[in-house]
Design a protein around this motif. Structure first.
Motif, short mmCIF file in Angstrom:
data_model
loop_
_atom_site.label_atom_id
_atom_site.label_comp_id
_atom_site.label_asym_id
_atom_site.label_seq_id
_atom_site.Cartn_x
_atom_site.Cartn_y
_atom_site.Cartn_z
N ALA A 23 0.83 -1.20 0.00
CA ALA A 23 0.00 0.00 0.00
C ALA A 23 0.87 1.26 0.00
O ALA A 23 0.59 2.22 -0.74
N TYR A 24 1.91 1.24 0.81
CA TYR A 24 2.83 2.39 0.91
C TYR A 24 3.51 2.64 -0.43
O TYR A 24 3.52 3.77 -0.95
N SER A 25 4.06 1.58 -1.02
CA SER A 25 4.81 1.72 -2.27
C SER A 25 3.91 2.15 -3.43
O SER A 25 4.26 3.05 -4.20
N VAL A 26 2.74 1.53 -3.56
CA VAL A 26 1.82 1.89 -4.65
C VAL A 26 1.39 3.36 -4.51
O VAL A 26 1.30 4.09 -5.50
N SER A 27 1.14 3.79 -3.29
CA SER A 27 0.73 5.18 -3.06
C SER A 27 1.79 6.16 -3.53
O SER A 27 1.48 7.17 -4.17
N LEU A 28 3.04 5.85 -3.21
CA LEU A 28 4.13 6.75 -3.62
C LEU A 28 4.31 6.75 -5.13
O LEU A 28 4.62 7.79 -5.73
N LEU A 29 4.12 5.60 -5.76
CA LEU A 29 4.21 5.53 -7.23
C LEU A 29 3.13 6.40 -7.87
O LEU A 29 3.41 7.13 -8.85
N LEU A 30 1.91 6.33 -7.35
CA LEU A 30 0.83 7.16 -7.89
C LEU A 30 1.14 8.64 -7.70
O LEU A 30 0.90 9.46 -8.60
N GLY A 31 1.68 8.98 -6.53
CA GLY A 31 2.04 10.37 -6.29
C GLY A 31 3.11 10.86 -7.25
O GLY A 31 3.05 11.98 -7.77
N GLY A 32 4.12 10.00 -7.51
CA GLY A 32 5.17 10.37 -8.45
C GLY A 32 4.64 10.58 -9.86
O GLY A 32 5.05 11.51 -10.57
N LEU A 33 3.71 9.73 -10.28
CA LEU A 33 3.08 9.91 -11.60
C LEU A 33 2.34 11.24 -11.66
O LEU A 33 2.40 11.96 -12.68
N GLY A 34 1.67 11.59 -10.57
CA GLY A 34 0.96 12.88 -10.53
C GLY A 34 1.90 14.06 -10.72
O GLY A 34 1.62 14.97 -11.52
N PHE A 35 3.03 14.04 -10.02
CA PHE A 35 4.01 15.13 -10.18
C PHE A 35 4.46 15.23 -11.64
O PHE A 35 4.53 16.33 -12.21
N ALA A 36 4.80 14.09 -12.24
CA ALA A 36 5.35 14.10 -13.59
C ALA A 36 4.35 14.58 -14.63
O ALA A 36 4.74 15.08 -15.70
N LEU A 37 3.05 14.45 -14.34
CA LEU A 37 2.02 14.84 -15.31
C LEU A 37 1.72 16.34 -15.30
O LEU A 37 1.14 16.85 -16.27
N ILE A 38 2.09 17.06 -14.26
CA ILE A 38 1.74 18.49 -14.16
C ILE A 38 2.17 19.29 -15.38
O ILE A 38 1.37 20.07 -15.93
N PRO A 39 3.42 19.15 -15.88
CA PRO A 39 3.81 19.96 -17.04
C PRO A 39 3.12 19.57 -18.35
O PRO A 39 3.25 20.28 -19.35
#
Length: 435
Positions: A319-335
């Motif tokens: 759960a911890y790892s998947v959550s962080l992966l989703l968060g990282g994808l969110g950051f990368a999509l902003i631009p």
């Protein structure tokens, strides 16, 4: 040593309710500090240096508050006096900080005054926040600890939503969102005023409702009181710390560096990506700054929703790892989201990472620390795993921005990579389950 009693939901809620007010103040700080200093005249390449002060104050204040409160026994409690004093100072500073540009000072003097106010704000908020984590460690048994920290996570995100949307809301009801050059708009100033009022009311509620255990009761449920052993210094405690303390700290390093870059650069990143400007004097920039506050609120809503889904995972590490992966994808999509409303999706994903960061590290660490004693000191020291990465990231931010061509939207991709590294680091953690 007696088993700590189960607490009703109401008592668990009361232990953390003041956290709601504290988080409103933190939300106002994280969403508006870069906006305030850019409005006052700060250069974007120097912007990350302003963010050194908040974590620096945290790394100094939180271990001190933890250690001192371990040895403090008053008729008001051991943690609560620090909570109340910190909140009172924060209220005063929140009324001064947004008025930095209205004092008739020169640019250099304005920057110095603003930095002093920022330092005092974060010092006082750190002093007010840490006792809530310690109260859970002191008074909540292992069976209910995850629920208690989940309540804190919910209140944290609920407070964040309110704090983040304040400038947008006050603009909507008619307060001015633009001001003369070097002056902070009324929509931001009144957001800080109202946030300060809510903060002190929430803390007063917690002080009135929570009765901490006296030394005899504490010893019954937690073993020998930590203040009986003054020989243990911070270095000795760190030497004895369980491996989980350090492994979770590694995850924290990558994640908090990622969020430091978001707080520093995301207003300009959203303004650059959607409104095609990074000029604070441009009305579109102030509109973008308000909308970024709304996006922060959407992140908080996403975090609340994801926090409800986290217990459904059978494996906490997954759960911890998947959550962080989703968060990282969110950051990368902003631009890559040029529409105002397209930006909602990345921030919902970032909220997934934020939900895990709020609840899971303290669950892992407090379970691992069971039987070690000095809970307040250890949690204060663990806060360094939040502060140190932000300091390092702040020191490197300007150089990284130069390397990537001074495009602040690209800093969001840097944040995404850091979150990916955090997700990978989760695999090193060995979970200790409560008996």
């Amino acid at each position: 040593m007696m088993q700590k009693p189960n607490l009703s939901y109401g008592k668990l809620f009361n232990l953390s309710f003041g956290f709601f007010g504290v988080q409103i103040a933190y939300a106002l700080q994280s969403a508006n500090i870069s906006r305030i200093f850019r409005t006052l005249g700060a250069d974007p390449h120097d912007l990350s240096y302003f963010w050194i002060l908040p974590p620096l104050m945290g790394i100094i204040v939180q271990p001190i508050v933890g250690s001192l409160s371990d040895r403090t026994w008053t008729r008001f409690g051991r943690r609560i006096p620090y909570l109340f004093i910190g909140a009172a100072v924060a209220v005063a500073v929140m009324c001064l900080l947004p008025n930095s540009g209205s004092l008739g000072l020169g640019l250099s003097a304005v920057m110095v005054f603003g930095l002093i106010m920022l330092m005092l704000l974060d010092t006082s908020l750190n002093m007010a926040m840490q006792p809530f984590k310690m109260l859970v460690g002191d008074m909540v048994n292992e069976e209910q600890k995850a629920k208690a920290y989940s309540i804190q996570s919910f209140l944290c995100n609920a407070g964040s939503v309110m704090g983040f949307v304040f400038p947008f809301f006050f603009t909507w009801i008619g307060l001015k969102n633009v001001a003369p050059e070097g002056i902070v708009p009324d929509s931001v100033i009144w957001s800080f005023y109202v946030g300060a009022a809510i903060l002190i009311l929430c803390v007063i509620y917690t002080v009135a409702k929570v009765r901490e255990w006296n030394p005899q009761e504490y010893e019954q449920y937690n073993g020998k009181s930590e203040d009986a052993d003054d020989s243990a210094n911070w270095f000795a405690l760190l030497k004895k710390a369980p491996s989980t303390f350090w492994k979770v700290g590694l995850v924290q390093f990558f994640c908090w560096a990622a969020f430091l870059y978001m707080w520093t650069y995301v207003v300009d990143a959203v303004s650059e990506t959607v409104w095609r400007t990074t000029d604070p004097a441009n009305e579109s920039y102030q509109i973008a700054a308000n909308w970024t506050g709304v996006l922060y609120a959407i992140q908080a809503v996403g975090s609340v929703c994801w926090a409800l889904a986290l217990p459904k995972f059978k494996n906490t590490k997954v759960a911890y790892s998947v959550s962080l992966l989703l968060g990282g994808l969110g950051f990368a999509l902003i631009p890559f989201c040029p529409g105002q409303y397209l930006q909602i999706f990345p921030f919902l994903l970032i909220g997934c990472g934020w939900a895990a960061m709020l609840a899971m590290p303290f669950t892992f660490v407090t379970n691992a620390l069971q039987g070690y004693g000095h809970m307040g000191a250890y949690l204060g020291l663990f806060n360094c795993t939040i502060c140190i990465p932000q300091i390092v990231a702040a020191l490197c931010g300007g150089s990284i921005l130069h390397l990537i061509g001074s495009h602040q939207s690209s800093m969001m991709i840097v944040s995404g990579v850091l979150m990916l590294l955090g997700a990978l680091a989760v695999t090193f953690i060995k979970e200790k389950r409560a008996a």
